[in-house]
Structure formats: C-alpha cells, structure tokens
Scaffold this motif. Structure first.
Motif, short mmCIF file in Angstrom:
data_model
loop_
_atom_site.label_atom_id
_atom_site.label_comp_id
_atom_site.label_asym_id
_atom_site.label_seq_id
_atom_site.Cartn_x
_atom_site.Cartn_y
_atom_site.Cartn_z
N SER A 93 7.33 -5.83 -11.19
CA SER A 93 8.67 -5.57 -10.63
C SER A 93 9.62 -6.71 -10.94
CB SER A 93 8.57 -5.37 -9.11
OG SER A 93 7.85 -4.20 -8.80
N TYR A 96 -5.67 -1.96 -0.39
CA TYR A 96 -5.33 -1.87 -1.79
C TYR A 96 -6.21 -0.79 -2.42
CZ TYR A 96 -3.00 -6.40 -1.01
OH TYR A 96 -2.20 -7.41 -0.55
N LEU A 110 5.47 -7.99 -5.53
CA LEU A 110 4.17 -7.97 -4.84
C LEU A 110 4.01 -9.11 -3.85
CD1 LEU A 110 1.64 -7.04 -7.69
CD2 LEU A 110 2.60 -5.58 -5.90
N MET A 121 9.51 -3.23 -5.71
CA MET A 121 9.46 -4.43 -4.87
C MET A 121 8.51 -5.46 -5.47
SD MET A 121 9.26 -2.56 -1.15
CE MET A 121 9.11 -4.13 -0.31
N VAL A 145 4.11 -8.37 -0.28
CA VAL A 145 2.93 -7.77 0.35
C VAL A 145 1.81 -8.80 0.49
CG1 VAL A 145 1.17 -6.00 0.10
CG2 VAL A 145 3.54 -5.51 -0.54
N LYS A 183 2.08 1.34 -4.60
CA LYS A 183 3.26 1.87 -3.90
C LYS A 183 4.39 0.84 -3.89
CE LYS A 183 0.58 4.91 -0.90
NZ LYS A 183 0.15 5.20 0.48
N THR A 184 4.02 -0.43 -3.79
CA THR A 184 5.04 -1.49 -3.80
C THR A 184 5.73 -1.57 -5.16
OG1 THR A 184 3.79 -2.76 -2.17
CG2 THR A 184 5.40 -3.96 -3.50
N VAL A 213 -1.60 0.07 -1.56
CA VAL A 213 -0.32 -0.53 -1.17
C VAL A 213 0.36 -1.19 -2.38
CG1 VAL A 213 0.70 -2.36 0.23
CG2 VAL A 213 -0.96 -0.79 1.23
#
Length: 889
Positions: free
Chosen positions: A811, A745, A780, A778, A783, A772-773, A769
């Motif tokens: 998201s 992260y 979380l 997307m 992830v 980027k997610t 990450v």
C-alpha cells in the motif's frame, strides 16, 4: 560471756563428755520432743535483793526479751536445747529457732550450706545452692532459642526425673532447709572428714561411734548393705558427706549410698577409674563432686579407662558434678549392660582426652541438663542397642563429634543444643536408629548431621543451621527419616544425599543455604515430600551424577538459580510440586538428565519454566507451566524429551521454544494465551508436534524458522493474534492433518524460498486481516504495529534509497512512493518501515512516526538467548536466558 564465746568458736574441740552426750541424743529420737501439755511450770522467780537502787522487787525469766533468750540458747549444745524444750512452751519455741540450729548444724559438721536429703524423688540429694563448676546456658551463641520443651515423650521418664527437670539447668535452688531435722540426719550420716578424725585421735580414751573416715572407700564400707535379692525393697541410701579436700582413691560402690561433696571436693585416681558401681548399690547418688581421671603410668592410648563405671543392673544418680579425664581412651562415664539405668543431670563433663559419656550394650539412663564440651573424642557415644534419653544438654566445642550413635545404637535425643563441634554435631552409622527430637544443631565446623554406612533414625522438629558444610549428609545405604525440621543458613547445602543414600525428607523447611537446598547424586534414591525449599542463595533441588528419588508435593520457590536441576544421567520423579517465583529457571534438565516431571505447577520464573538441553530426555506430563518471563518450555542444544498433556499458558514469550537440533515430542498439550507465539521452532530445530491445542496466543500459533524441520501433525491451531502456522527463512518440515482456523491473519503462511510438505490440513475461518488491509489501501503498520511481524510481500524503494533492512508494504509503495523506482524483495515476516516513520519521507497513510529506530523492521529470528554458567562441583552451574520482545524477520 568470754567463756561462752570461746566455747562457740571451738565447737569441734568440746569436751569428751559433751561429744558423747550430743551423739547419743542426736542418734536417738527427735532432738526435741513436743512440749508437755499442762505441765506445772517451775519457779521462774529471780531474786532482786542485789538491786542497788531497791526499786525492783522481783523478775521472772519469762520477762526477759526474746532476743536475750535466743542469745543464751545459741551457746547451748544440742542436748541442752532438747532438755530446754521440755521446760515450757515458750522455751520449746525458742529452742526450735532456725538460726540456732543452722549455726549448730554448720559448726558441728563443718558445712557451709545445707541440703535436703529427702527430695521429692525419695532418693535424691538436692542442695540449697548451685554447684560452682557450671557455666552452661541453654541457648546457643547465635541467639536462636532452643526447640520447645516439655512435650510428652512416651512416658519413658521416671517421676523423679520429671521433678528434677522442673528447675532449669544449673539454677539456684530455692529450698528451705529444716536445720533441726537435718541435724539428726547428719548425725546418722557417715563423714569423710580427715580433720575430725585428727581431732578424735587427740582423745584416745573417747569412745566415739565410727562416723568419721579419711577415705571415701572406708566410709562406703561402713554403710549398711542393700537388699540381698532382687525381690527385696531397695533401701534408702546411706548418706556419706565428703568434706573439702582432694582424695586419691578408687571407690567400689556396692551398697546404697549417697556420696555428697561439701565444699570443694576432688576425687582422682592414677588408675583412671574412680567410681565403680555394683548392682547391689541400688539408688546410689554422687553429687557435688569434682571427679578427675588421672593418667595411669605406662598407659596405652587404646586402653579404655573410665572415671565412673555403671554396669548392668545399676541405677545411680550422678548430679551437679564436674567430670574430666586425662586418659587417652575410654570415657568419663561408662554405662553398659542390660538394665544399667543411671540418671546423670546438671553435670559438667569437659576437657577430657577421651569420650564424655559412653552408653553401651543395651544400657539405658536419663541424661539431662548437662554441659558436655571440649572432649577429644565424641561428647557422647551410643552403641550396641543402648537406649538412653538425652534431654536439654549442651554439647559444644567438641574436638570430634557431638553425639556418635553407631553399631545399632538407639535412644532419644531431645531438646539438646549441639554446636561448634569439629566434625558433625550428630553422627549416625551402622544400623543405628535414634530418635532426634527438637534439638538445636548449629554452627558446626563441618556439618550438622552425618548419617552413613546404613544409618537410620528419626530426626523430628530440629533446628539445623549455620554449619560449615551440609546441614544433613545421608550416604552409603543410609535410610533416615527427617520430618518437620528447619534446615537453614548453611555455609554450603541444606541436605546432601549421595553414594546410594535413601531416606524420607518430609515437611521440612529448608531455606537460606549457600548451595542447593537438597542435593541428590550417585545412585541415591530418597523420597522428598511436602517440604518448603526456598530463598536459597543457589538452587532448590540439584539431582546429578545418576541421582534418583521421588520428589513430590514440595513448595520450591524464590531460589537464586534453578528451582530443580536434573543432570548427568539422573532420573528422578517430580510430581505434584509447586515450583515458582525463581530468579532463573523453574526446572532445568541438562547433560543427559532425565526423569519424570508430572502434575507440577511451574510458574512465575524470571526465565523459562522448564529448560531441556544437551541430550536430556525427560518426560513432562500433566504439568501447568505459566507466567515465565522468558517463555514456558525451552528445548535447545540437542535437547530431547516427551512433553505431553501439559497446559502451557500466559508466558511472556513463546509457550515452547525448540532450537539448535533439538528433537522433542510434543503431544496433547494445551498451549494458549501466550504473550507472543505458541510454539517457535528455529535454528535447525526438529521435533514432533502432534495433537496439541494451540490457541489464543498473541502472535503466531506455530512459527517454523531458520532451517528447522519439525513434524507438525494433527494439531488444532486457532484464535491466534496473527497467522496459525508460519514457515520462514529456509525452514521446511511436514505439516499434516492440522485444523487451522479463526486466526487473525492467514491460516498457514509461507515465506519465500520455503518448501514444507503440506498434507491434509483443514484451513478455514481465518480472518485474513492483512489482505483486507491491503485491499482497502491501508498501510500494514496500522495493523501490525512494531510488535507483530506478518508474512507478506515487502518492497524496497530505490528512489528513497531505503537500506537492506528496511521494508515497505504494498500500500505504501502505491501511495507514499507513487512514481518512485522500487523493487520486490521477498515474501517474509516484516512490519512496514514507511508506516513506522523510519524513512525520510513521511507515510501518507499513517502520518505519525512510531518512534521505531531504523534497522529494527527486519531481524534474524525471535529467539531466547541463553546464558550458561560454568558448573560447580558442589552444586552445578546456573542457567539463564534473556530475550528481547518483538524479534522478527
């Protein structure tokens, strides 16, 4: 035939002529000489004129069956047999028959058993059957076998002792007796035989050699004196046979004699003393006697009385006797003075109101295969530079101590069984320094071994078990050596060292004790090295009340509580130990415990490897700490300490926990591959964390939480599963000069409302990450899942009426809750409840429920819960911790 039977049944009342002939014959040469060679045989023809049938012509005596000849010879006395042996070879053989001489031997001398006066030692008296007093078996009641026997012990045992020890204690001797040869020896012996004296008085005109006496002292006085100077060769002891009876007398043994009981023989004396040896009584023997010290009139309890007194220069053999005393002071056997060197074997020394055996003032001696029991004072006293050897004895059921060695006493105790004594099995004090080798010391009603007031000694390869208190006590400046012992199944602890005790504990096996395997307290400073301390019902090693010591190279494992406790101002050094597989903590410092913990391997404990609390301040250096089910190191409740150059890895939760105003220093450690975070500082934790390598942990490298204020300086935090450093929940602190890189992260992630001081940190190469997610639209949760809690913005959907503890990622607000009314809550550690399937409407980005229950998405912190038990005076209290995995905020 009737006349012969009457003569056989009354051998002792034969005619004066027969007695005189018998004595003169037996006291001369061998009762029977060899048969003459080629001697013309006498005419053996027997007339048959009287045969009524006339069918028999003539017979010779050689034609008679051998059974008839034996029957005829059985009515002969010894003189007749010797004469008959000179007739022919046939009569020589018949007259030498063992059954004839055995019958004659026993009838003439009133003995029921034979004995061999010429034993392999040259001065021993070995009876063909066992003395009836003994009931000893060389195995303790628990069934545990005794230590191995038969090993060399420095050549300190005479050859006569080695021969005697080949027979087990009190077994039946398989000795073949030559009764013909023994008859001559007995004829030259002196007898204490009041019955025979009465018979001889019936024939006042009979001139008999003075061999029969009513009193033992008179019989001894009739024996020849020994050598007149120390340079003379010691004479073989004269044999004094004491026949059945009770004799009240005080015997001074001043010449070489073997005083042997025949049948039931008791000697007693109202003076308390029965036998006193003099240095001129070389190689004397007491055998098969009951010796009972009577209570003197007007006796004082403090006045010593001794049944057998062996002073300087005496070397008697005392064997197969039963010895007791009613006297309140003294001992059954008293050995004292330089060169006092008796052999005491196969005796039963029991039920005395005093000491069993007292060896004093530079005396020596060998004491083996004796049964010493139920004496009011110690079974054995050793004092004043005495150096005896006690081997294969049983000391049991004593009303005091088994062995008491004091005032510079020494000696060797080997292969003994010491059990069920009221106080210690072995007590050593006042500079005493014995060697205690391969003994069973067990089932004591107090302790096993008690070493105090400057006691020393070497305790080697013993079995010490089943005692009510500690197996070994070491106290008050004592300094013994314990090597190769098994100390187990004690009702309390294994080894207890207190009040400035010292000593070396090396290569012992200490296990299964109810309290701590080793306890060190109150200024004691032992060296505890290369021991196995395991499977205790309590803890392994407990150091408290200012205890010290060097504890090194030990294997400490599988104990119920902590492997090692250090508490209440104690400061030991623990190094190069393997402390593992405990059912609680590995090493536990509490209540101002200190010391040094270095170069140890601490692993696979149910809780953390090391715990430090309540102002304890140890130094942890160069240790490997891994496999803890609840973390590597836990510092809490104002714990301190310097933790440097350690490797902390593969622990189930945090590698290091710092909480509740604890303030340790962590430097130059490697903290890696933990199953959660590397270092977690929470609940107002403090501390200095500098120059560490923190890497490859499953979640955060360093987590600072809930009002904590540490200094995090100059560390390398990299390759962790979430962020490198996270600060949350009103925490702060100094974060300076760290290199934070290659984390999944962010490098340094700050929650809302935190204000740490960030200075000169190098944050690079982190994978971001989460960003980027979110950029990819997307959820979380895809992830983080429900086990990783990332710092990021989280929201609440008012339309869906999510609760206070629910969080929704950016998201999901945009996609799953499009058109709903929502609000930003804060930036903090969370996972998305929408993606977890907790909310009423399903997540459109994940689509599957994770099975996480409502309310689990946000938690107070990730903390190990401690479970502290009340300390016990005898061994301290237990310590525990239990943490649910996946705690988050």
């Amino acid at each position: 035939m009737a006349t012969n039977e009457k003569e056989s049944s009354s051998v002792l009342r034969r005619s004066t002529r027969q007695r005189r002939t018998r004595y003169s014959t037996a006291c001369g040469e061998s009762p029977c000489s060899d048969p003459p060679a080629k001697r013309p045989s006498p005419d053996k023809k027997l007339s048959a004129a009287s045969c009524e049938d006339g069918g028999c012509s003539s017979l010779t005596i050689s034609d008679l069956p051998e059974e008839l000849l034996l029957l005829v010879c059985s009515y002969c006395n010894e003189q007749d047999l010797c004469r008959l042996a000179q007739v022919s070879r046939q009569f020589y053989k018949i007259s030498a028959d063992e059954s004839i001489w055995k019958k004659l031997f026993m009838s003439v001398f009133g003995l029921t058993e034979g004995f061999d006066h010429d034993s392999p030692s040259g001065n021993d008296v070995t009876w063909s059957h066992h003395h009836h007093h003994h009931h000893y078996q060389h195995q303790d009641q628990s069934g545990t076998p005794p230590p191995d026997e038969g090993e060399a012990s420095g050549g300190v045992v005479a050859s006569s002792v080695a021969v005697a020890e080949q027979s087990s204690a009190f077994s039946v001797f398989d000795v073949r007796i030559d009764y013909k040869a023994e008859f001559k020896k007995m004829h030259t012996s002196v007898h204490v035989y009041p019955e025979m004296v009465a018979i001889l008085k019936e024939s006042p005109a009979f001139d008999c050699p003075r061999k029969y006496f009513c009193h033992v002292s008179d019989a001894v006085a009739a024996c020849p004196m020994g050598p007149t100077s120390d340079g003379d060769v010691a004479a073989k002891p004269a044999l004094v046979i004491v026949h059945t009876g009770v004799y009240y007398e005080h015997v001074v043994v001043d010449r070489p004699v073997a005083i042997v009981g025949s049948g039931s023989v008791t000697l007693s004396s109202s003076s308390g003393r029965i036998f006193e040896f003099r240095s001129s009584a070389k190689n004397s023997v007491l055998s098969r006697l009951t010796i009972k010290g009577g209570l003197p009139l007007n006796s004082v309890e403090s006045t010593p009385y001794y049944c057998i007194d062996v002073p300087a220069g005496c070397n008697p053999i005392i064997q197969d006797c039963f010895i007791t005393s009613e006297c309140y002071g003294g001992a059954c056997i008293y050995v004292h003075g330089p060169n006092a060197n008796p052999t005491v074997r196969r005796c039963e020394i029991a039920d005395s109101e005093s000491v069993g055996i007292f060896v004093d003032s530079e005396a020596h001696g060998l004491y083996c295969n004796n049964d010493i029991s139920n004496n009011k004072l110690a079974g054995v006293w050793i004092k004043n530079l005495a150096m005896p050897i006690f081997r294969n004895n049983s000391l049991h059921r004593g009303r005091d101590v088994g062995f008491f060695i004091f005032d510079r006493g020494q000696g060797l105790l080997e292969g003994n069984t010491v059990s069920e004594n009221r106080i210690a099995g072995i007590e050593v004090k006042n500079a005493a320094n014995p060697i205690v080798l391969k003994n069973n010391i067990c089932n004591g009603r107090t302790g096993g071994v008690y070493i105090h007031d400057g006691g020393r000694g070497q305790f080697l390869d013993n079995h010490i078990y089943g005692n009510q208190y500690a197996g070994v006590w070491i106290t008050s400046d004592s300094n013994p050596t314990l090597k190769g012992n098994k100390i187990f199944n004690g009702k309390q602890g294994g080894v207890y060292i207190f009040s400035n005790g010292r000593g070396l504990l090396e290569s012992n096996d200490i296990y299964g004790n109810t309290l701590a395997g080793v306890q060190i307290r109150s200024g004691s400073d032992p060296l505890v090295r290369r021991n196995r301390i395991h499977n205790g019902c309590h803890g392994g090693i407990y150091v408290h009340d200012g205890g010290l010591g060097i504890i090194e190279e030990n294997e400490i494992h599988s104990n119920t509580l902590a492997g090692v406790w250090v508490t209440t101002g104690s400061s030991p050094v623990l190094r190069r130990n393997r402390i593992h597989s405990g059912r609680q903590v590995g090493v536990y410092f509490y209540d101002k415990g200190g010391g040094v913990l270095e170069d140890n391997e601490i692993y696979n404990h149910r809780y953390s490897g090391v715990q430090i609390r309540s102002q304890s301040n140890p130094l942890l250096r160069n240790n490997k700490i891994w496999g803890g089910s609840n973390g590597g190191i836990l510092i809490y409740n104002e714990g301190l300490g310097v933790i440097e150059d350690n490797e902390v890895f593969e622990n189930a939760l945090a590698g290091v926990w710092i909480k509740k105003e604890s303030n340790p220093t962590l430097r130059r450690n490697k903290i890696h591959h933990g199953y959660e975070c590397g270092i977690c500082v929470f609940e107002s934790g403090l501390g200095v964390i500098e120059d560490n390598d923190i890497f490859c942990n499953a979640t955060t490298g360093v987590l600072i939480n809930s009002g904590s204020k540490p200094t995090v300086k100059g560390n390398r935090v990299y390759s962790c599963g979430t962020s490198g450093i996270e600060v949350t929940n009103e925490a702060s602190g100094l974060i300076e000069g760290n290199s934070v890189f290659d984390n999944q992260y962010e490098g340094i992630s700050l929650a809302s409302g935190v204000e740490p001081y960030l200075k000169h940190n190098r944050v690079f190469g982190n994978h971001n990450v989460l960003n980027k997610t979110l950029a990819a639209g997307m959820c979380l949760f895809g992830v983080t899942g429900d086990r990783s809690f990332s710092i990021h913005d989280f929201y609440r959907c008012k339309t869906c009426q999510t609760g206070e503890s629910n969080a929704v990622c950016y998201s999901c607000i945009r996609h799953c809750h499009e058109g709903h009314e929502f609000e930003f809550v804060r930036r903090d550690r969370f996972y998305c409840d929408c993606g977890a399937g907790i909310l009423a409407s399903p997540c459109q980005l994940i689509g599957q429920s994770s099975g996480v229950h409502e309310g689990e998405a946000i938690r107070e912190d990730a903390s190990p819960a401690t479970e502290e038990e009340e300390d016990e005076d005898s061994g301290g209290g237990g310590i525990g911790e239990d943490v649910e995995e996946g705690d988050h905020e």
